[in-house]
Design an enzyme around this catalytic site. Structure first.
Site, PDB file in Angstrom:
ATOM      1  N   THR A 130      -1.404  -0.450  -1.131  1.00 53.06           N
ATOM      2  CA  THR A 130      -0.926  -1.678  -0.489  1.00 53.06           C
ATOM      3  C   THR A 130       0.575  -1.617  -0.221  1.00 53.06           C
ATOM      4  O   THR A 130       1.308  -0.901  -0.917  1.00 53.06           O
ATOM      5  CB  THR A 130      -1.234  -2.875  -1.427  1.00 53.06           C
ATOM      6  OG1 THR A 130      -0.458  -3.996  -1.038  1.00 53.06           O
ATOM      7  CG2 THR A 130      -0.850  -2.568  -2.871  1.00 53.06           C
ATOM      8  N   ASP A 131       1.014  -2.402   0.752  1.00 55.44           N
ATOM      9  CA  ASP A 131       2.466  -2.497   1.005  1.00 55.44           C
ATOM     10  C   ASP A 131       3.175  -3.267  -0.120  1.00 55.44           C
ATOM     11  O   ASP A 131       4.399  -3.230  -0.227  1.00 55.44           O
ATOM     12  CB  ASP A 131       2.745  -3.156   2.370  1.00 55.44           C
ATOM     13  CG  ASP A 131       2.217  -4.589   2.475  1.00 55.44           C
ATOM     14  OD1 ASP A 131       1.456  -5.027   1.582  1.00 55.44           O
ATOM     15  OD2 ASP A 131       2.561  -5.268   3.462  1.00 55.44           O
ATOM     16  N   GLU A 132       2.388  -3.954  -0.979  1.00 56.23           N
ATOM     17  CA  GLU A 132       3.016  -4.795  -2.007  1.00 56.23           C
ATOM     18  C   GLU A 132       3.781  -3.971  -3.036  1.00 56.23           C
ATOM     19  O   GLU A 132       4.618  -4.505  -3.760  1.00 56.23           O
ATOM     20  CB  GLU A 132       1.968  -5.694  -2.671  1.00 56.23           C
ATOM     21  CG  GLU A 132       1.223  -6.520  -1.637  1.00 56.23           C
ATOM     22  CD  GLU A 132       0.398  -7.659  -2.199  1.00 56.23           C
ATOM     23  OE1 GLU A 132       0.687  -8.128  -3.301  1.00 56.23           O
ATOM     24  OE2 GLU A 132      -0.539  -8.093  -1.498  1.00 56.23           O
ATOM     25  N   TYR A 155      -0.405  -7.218 -10.119  1.00 54.22           N
ATOM     26  CA  TYR A 155      -1.249  -6.457  -9.178  1.00 54.22           C
ATOM     27  C   TYR A 155      -0.478  -5.301  -8.574  1.00 54.22           C
ATOM     28  O   TYR A 155      -0.902  -4.141  -8.628  1.00 54.22           O
ATOM     29  CB  TYR A 155      -1.777  -7.386  -8.071  1.00 54.22           C
ATOM     30  CG  TYR A 155      -2.338  -6.636  -6.872  1.00 54.22           C
ATOM     31  CD1 TYR A 155      -3.481  -5.845  -6.994  1.00 54.22           C
ATOM     32  CD2 TYR A 155      -1.719  -6.715  -5.613  1.00 54.22           C
ATOM     33  CE1 TYR A 155      -3.995  -5.146  -5.895  1.00 54.22           C
ATOM     34  CE2 TYR A 155      -2.227  -6.025  -4.525  1.00 54.22           C
ATOM     35  CZ  TYR A 155      -3.363  -5.242  -4.663  1.00 54.22           C
ATOM     36  OH  TYR A 155      -3.861  -4.554  -3.576  1.00 54.22           O
ATOM     37  N   LYS A 159      -0.969  -1.169  -8.897  1.00 53.96           N
ATOM     38  CA  LYS A 159      -1.212  -0.269  -7.746  1.00 53.96           C
ATOM     39  C   LYS A 159      -0.097   0.775  -7.649  1.00 53.96           C
ATOM     40  O   LYS A 159      -0.354   1.945  -7.332  1.00 53.96           O
ATOM     41  CB  LYS A 159      -1.297  -1.070  -6.438  1.00 53.96           C
ATOM     42  CG  LYS A 159      -2.504  -1.957  -6.284  1.00 53.96           C
ATOM     43  CD  LYS A 159      -3.829  -1.204  -6.239  1.00 53.96           C
ATOM     44  CE  LYS A 159      -4.025  -0.407  -4.958  1.00 53.96           C
ATOM     45  NZ  LYS A 159      -5.393   0.173  -4.891  1.00 53.96           N
TER      46      LYS A 159
HETATM   47  P1  NAD Z   1     -12.115  -6.273  -3.231  1.00 53.98           P
HETATM   48  O1  NAD Z   1     -11.610  -7.032  -4.402  1.00 53.98           O
HETATM   49  O2  NAD Z   1     -12.808  -7.007  -2.131  1.00 53.98           O
HETATM   50  O3  NAD Z   1     -13.135  -5.130  -3.726  1.00 53.98           O
HETATM   51  C1  NAD Z   1     -12.862  -4.326  -4.825  1.00 53.98           C
HETATM   52  C2  NAD Z   1     -14.145  -3.599  -5.191  1.00 53.98           C
HETATM   53  O4  NAD Z   1     -13.881  -2.770  -6.343  1.00 53.98           O
HETATM   54  C3  NAD Z   1     -15.309  -4.533  -5.587  1.00 53.98           C
HETATM   55  O5  NAD Z   1     -16.499  -4.107  -4.961  1.00 53.98           O
HETATM   56  C4  NAD Z   1     -15.402  -4.377  -7.103  1.00 53.98           C
HETATM   57  O6  NAD Z   1     -16.727  -4.554  -7.597  1.00 53.98           O
HETATM   58  C5  NAD Z   1     -14.941  -2.931  -7.273  1.00 53.98           C
HETATM   59  N1  NAD Z   1     -14.423  -2.688  -8.628  1.00 53.98           N
HETATM   60  C6  NAD Z   1     -13.510  -3.431  -9.317  1.00 53.98           C
HETATM   61  N2  NAD Z   1     -13.311  -2.895 -10.543  1.00 53.98           N
HETATM   62  C7  NAD Z   1     -14.078  -1.780 -10.625  1.00 53.98           C
HETATM   63  C8  NAD Z   1     -14.288  -0.790 -11.612  1.00 53.98           C
HETATM   64  N3  NAD Z   1     -13.661  -0.853 -12.805  1.00 53.98           N
HETATM   65  N4  NAD Z   1     -15.136   0.235 -11.345  1.00 53.98           N
HETATM   66  C9  NAD Z   1     -15.788   0.305 -10.158  1.00 53.98           C
HETATM   67  N5  NAD Z   1     -15.643  -0.614  -9.181  1.00 53.98           N
HETATM   68  C10 NAD Z   1     -14.801  -1.646  -9.404  1.00 53.98           C
HETATM   69  O7  NAD Z   1     -10.870  -5.454  -2.693  1.00 53.98           O
HETATM   70  P2  NAD Z   1     -10.452  -5.084  -1.196  1.00 53.98           P
HETATM   71  O8  NAD Z   1      -9.668  -6.196  -0.641  1.00 53.98           O
HETATM   72  O9  NAD Z   1     -11.642  -4.587  -0.474  1.00 53.98           O
HETATM   73  O10 NAD Z   1      -9.441  -3.885  -1.476  1.00 53.98           O
HETATM   74  C11 NAD Z   1      -9.900  -2.530  -1.546  1.00 53.98           C
HETATM   75  C12 NAD Z   1      -8.730  -1.631  -1.830  1.00 53.98           C
HETATM   76  O11 NAD Z   1      -7.754  -1.759  -0.797  1.00 53.98           O
HETATM   77  C13 NAD Z   1      -7.994  -1.954  -3.140  1.00 53.98           C
HETATM   78  O12 NAD Z   1      -7.619  -0.746  -3.742  1.00 53.98           O
HETATM   79  C14 NAD Z   1      -6.771  -2.734  -2.682  1.00 53.98           C
HETATM   80  O13 NAD Z   1      -5.703  -2.572  -3.586  1.00 53.98           O
HETATM   81  C15 NAD Z   1      -6.494  -2.074  -1.353  1.00 53.98           C
HETATM   82  N6  NAD Z   1      -5.808  -2.925  -0.375  1.00 53.98           N
HETATM   83  C16 NAD Z   1      -6.295  -4.164  -0.090  1.00 53.98           C
HETATM   84  C17 NAD Z   1      -5.650  -4.949   0.859  1.00 53.98           C
HETATM   85  C18 NAD Z   1      -6.167  -6.314   1.225  1.00 53.98           C
HETATM   86  O14 NAD Z   1      -5.498  -7.048   1.967  1.00 53.98           O
HETATM   87  N7  NAD Z   1      -7.346  -6.718   0.777  1.00 53.98           N
HETATM   88  C19 NAD Z   1      -4.510  -4.472   1.506  1.00 53.98           C
HETATM   89  C20 NAD Z   1      -4.039  -3.172   1.202  1.00 53.98           C
HETATM   90  C21 NAD Z   1      -4.718  -2.413   0.254  1.00 53.98           C
HETATM   91  P1  TYD Z   2      -3.391 -13.617  -0.594  1.00 52.98           P
HETATM   92  O1  TYD Z   2      -4.499 -13.733   0.408  1.00 52.98           O
HETATM   93  O2  TYD Z   2      -3.675 -13.988  -2.013  1.00 52.98           O
HETATM   94  O3  TYD Z   2      -2.810 -12.134  -0.483  1.00 52.98           O
HETATM   95  P2  TYD Z   2      -1.461 -11.491  -1.154  1.00 52.98           P
HETATM   96  O4  TYD Z   2      -0.959 -12.395  -2.196  1.00 52.98           O
HETATM   97  O5  TYD Z   2      -1.968 -10.191  -1.704  1.00 52.98           O
HETATM   98  O6  TYD Z   2      -0.520 -11.312  -0.010  1.00 52.98           O
HETATM   99  O7  TYD Z   2      -2.197 -14.538  -0.109  1.00 52.98           O
HETATM  100  C1  TYD Z   2      -1.602 -14.369   1.152  1.00 52.98           C
HETATM  101  C2  TYD Z   2      -0.453 -15.343   1.236  1.00 52.98           C
HETATM  102  O8  TYD Z   2      -0.971 -16.685   1.238  1.00 52.98           O
HETATM  103  C3  TYD Z   2       0.495 -15.264   0.046  1.00 52.98           C
HETATM  104  O9  TYD Z   2       1.830 -15.456   0.501  1.00 52.98           O
HETATM  105  C4  TYD Z   2       0.075 -16.420  -0.850  1.00 52.98           C
HETATM  106  C5  TYD Z   2      -0.454 -17.438   0.147  1.00 52.98           C
HETATM  107  N1  TYD Z   2      -1.556 -18.296  -0.343  1.00 52.98           N
HETATM  108  C6  TYD Z   2      -1.477 -19.684  -0.193  1.00 52.98           C
HETATM  109  O10 TYD Z   2      -0.488 -20.227   0.349  1.00 52.98           O
HETATM  110  N2  TYD Z   2      -2.518 -20.440  -0.643  1.00 52.98           N
HETATM  111  C7  TYD Z   2      -3.617 -19.900  -1.251  1.00 52.98           C
HETATM  112  O11 TYD Z   2      -4.534 -20.659  -1.681  1.00 52.98           O
HETATM  113  C8  TYD Z   2      -3.685 -18.468  -1.379  1.00 52.98           C
HETATM  114  C9  TYD Z   2      -4.875 -17.815  -2.027  1.00 52.98           C
HETATM  115  C10 TYD Z   2      -2.630 -17.707  -0.906  1.00 52.98           C
END
Ligand code: NAD
Ligand code: TYD
Length: 349
Positions: A130-132, A155, A159
């Site tokens: 992630t960019d975070e 988080y 990561k």
């Molecule tokens: P998500 O929370 O929707 O899915 C995570 C999956 O991992 C789930 O299916 C969960 O069951 C599985 N999981 C969790 N713990 C586990 C364990 N101990 N063993 C096996 N499986 C396990 O997440 P997502 O949003 O699909 O993100 C996927 C990946 O992409 C993550 O690594 C996240 O850090 C990265 N990512 C997400 C975003 C975003 O905006 N969602 C952005 C950049 C990177």
């Molecule tokens: P989120 O979807 O939780 O992603 P991340 O924190 O990983 O960026 O949140 C996106 C943005 O929205 C973040 O700045 C927090 C804000 N946010 C709200 O304002 N209200 C909410 O209920 C949630 C879940 C997030």
């Protein structure tokens, strides 16, 4: 046949990736490795679950015995590592769950790869990150590949630790790896705790839409399908041992995103006055102000560019949630209700 593990394949981005690979890689056998936590759901994979080139394994990636047994049963050539605890608000409530999966889970997979892939250069450990990890920007600034790591939530710290371990295994043991750091994803199948699906479900239920603080925090949004296409390209052509930044150059203040969702929702459903549901609530502790990405020039040079415009992607996403009420009911049953009450009970009164 190339054997590929997709960890976290039953989650949001993972399920998009598994579907994409099944449909585009006829000589790949895809193994979804997922513990099926609250965020993982086999329904996300319904259309490919029983495909002849797809095999599902319910495994906790931090359990070294289970990973070892699985390796004996189905040794991979490529690991696409997405399994994670992924929600910042939950990481503030229980950081140890994030250490368990994101740190210990990643290192457990790396250990298995180190033992079994010794001497092989045709393998790949692809860390989806992630960019975070880069921390928070001031107005007008952007993350680039040269940005130093500065994680500030449990988080992002977990990561970042995982990314560092992947690089350390590349440097120390010669593990072939790639890391990509991507901005905020949205699209169908996203668990409704994240901002965009949470807003859509509150619009559907005419409930207050919680906006943290002033709503001026900025996130850089990309459709999950564009993210998945970038991952596919990097698997094929990304330089091993490198890190790539993936982003659609779409940074927006949260309030703008929520207002846009309200407008699109009203247009799509014939409702009116959705903006009046917007409710400013107590801010998230340590809330990073701004994320914005300059995608890697080398990724663009390989031919990747985002295909889904933000408005069109949001329209399609709203339509998907409107047409999947049963999916929503099922993923929000049980433990999610407790989390939701704890997270929003006081904030929304
Ligand atoms: P998500 O929370 O929707 O899915 C995570 C999956 O991992 C789930 O299916 C969960 O069951 C599985 N999981 C969790 N713990 C586990 C364990 N101990 N063993 C096996 N499986 C396990 O997440 P997502 O949003 O699909 O993100 C996927 C990946 O992409 C993550 O690594 C996240 O850090 C990265 N990512 C997400 C975003 C975003 O905006 N969602 C952005 C950049 C990177
Ligand atoms: P989120 O979807 O939780 O992603 P991340 O924190 O990983 O960026 O949140 C996106 C943005 O929205 C973040 O700045 C927090 C804000 N946010 C709200 O304002 N209200 C909410 O209920 C949630 C879940 C997030």
């Amino acid at each position: 046949m190339v054997r590929v593990w997709v960890t976290g394949g039953a989650g949001f981005i993972g399920s998009h990736l598994v579907r994409h690979l099944i449909h585009t890689k006829s000589d790949w056998e895809i193994h979804t490795i997922d513990a099926l936590t609250y965020a993982g759901n086999l329904e996300n994979l319904a259309d490919v679950l029983d495909h002849k080139r797809h095999i599902f394994h319910k495994v906790d990636i931090a359990d070294s015995n289970s990973v070892e047994n699985l390796w004996t049963e189905a040794p991979p050539d490529i690991i696409l590592h997405l399994a994670a605890e992924s929600h910042v608000d939950r990481s503030i409530l229980s950081p140890l769950d994030f250490v368990h999966t994101n740190v210990l889970g990643t290192v457990t997979l790396l250990e298995a790869a180190r033992r079994h892939w010794r001497g092989r250069s045709d393998t790949l450990f692809y860390q989806v990150s992630t960019d975070e990890v880069y921390g928070s920007l001031a107005e007008g600034e952007f993350f680039s590949e040269a940005s130093p790591y500065d994680p500030r939530s449990p988080y992002s710290a977990s990561k970042a630790a995982a990314d560092h371990f992947v690089r350390a295994y590349g440097h120390t043991y010669g593990l072939p790896y790639l890391i990509s750091n991507c901005g905020n994803n949205y699209g169908p199948y996203q668990f409704p705790e994240k901002l965009i699906p949470l807003t859509i479900t509150h619009l559907m239920e005419r409930k207050p839409i919680p906006v943290y603080g002033s709503g001026q925090n900025v996130r850089d949004w990309i459709h999950a399908e564009d993210h998945v296409r970038a991952i596919d390209l990097l698997i094929q052509r990304g330089q091993r041992g490198r890190t790539y930044l993936i982003g659609a150059e779409n940074p927006r203040p949260n309030l703008e995103v929520v207002r846009l969702l309200c407008r699109l929702y009203d247009e799509l459903t014939g409702s009116s006055g959705s903006e009046s549901l917007i409710t400013f609530v107590k801010d998230r502790p340590g809330h990073d102000f701004r994320y914005a990405i300059k995608p890697s020039p080398s990724l663009k040079a390989l031919g990747w560019s985002p295909q889904v415009s933000f408005e069109e992607g949001l329209r399609q996403t709203i339509a998907w949630y409107l047409s999947h009420p049963d999916w929503l009911d099922r993923v929000r049953s049980g433990a999610y209700q407790d989390y939701y009450r704890f997270q929003y009970g006081e904030r929304l009164g």
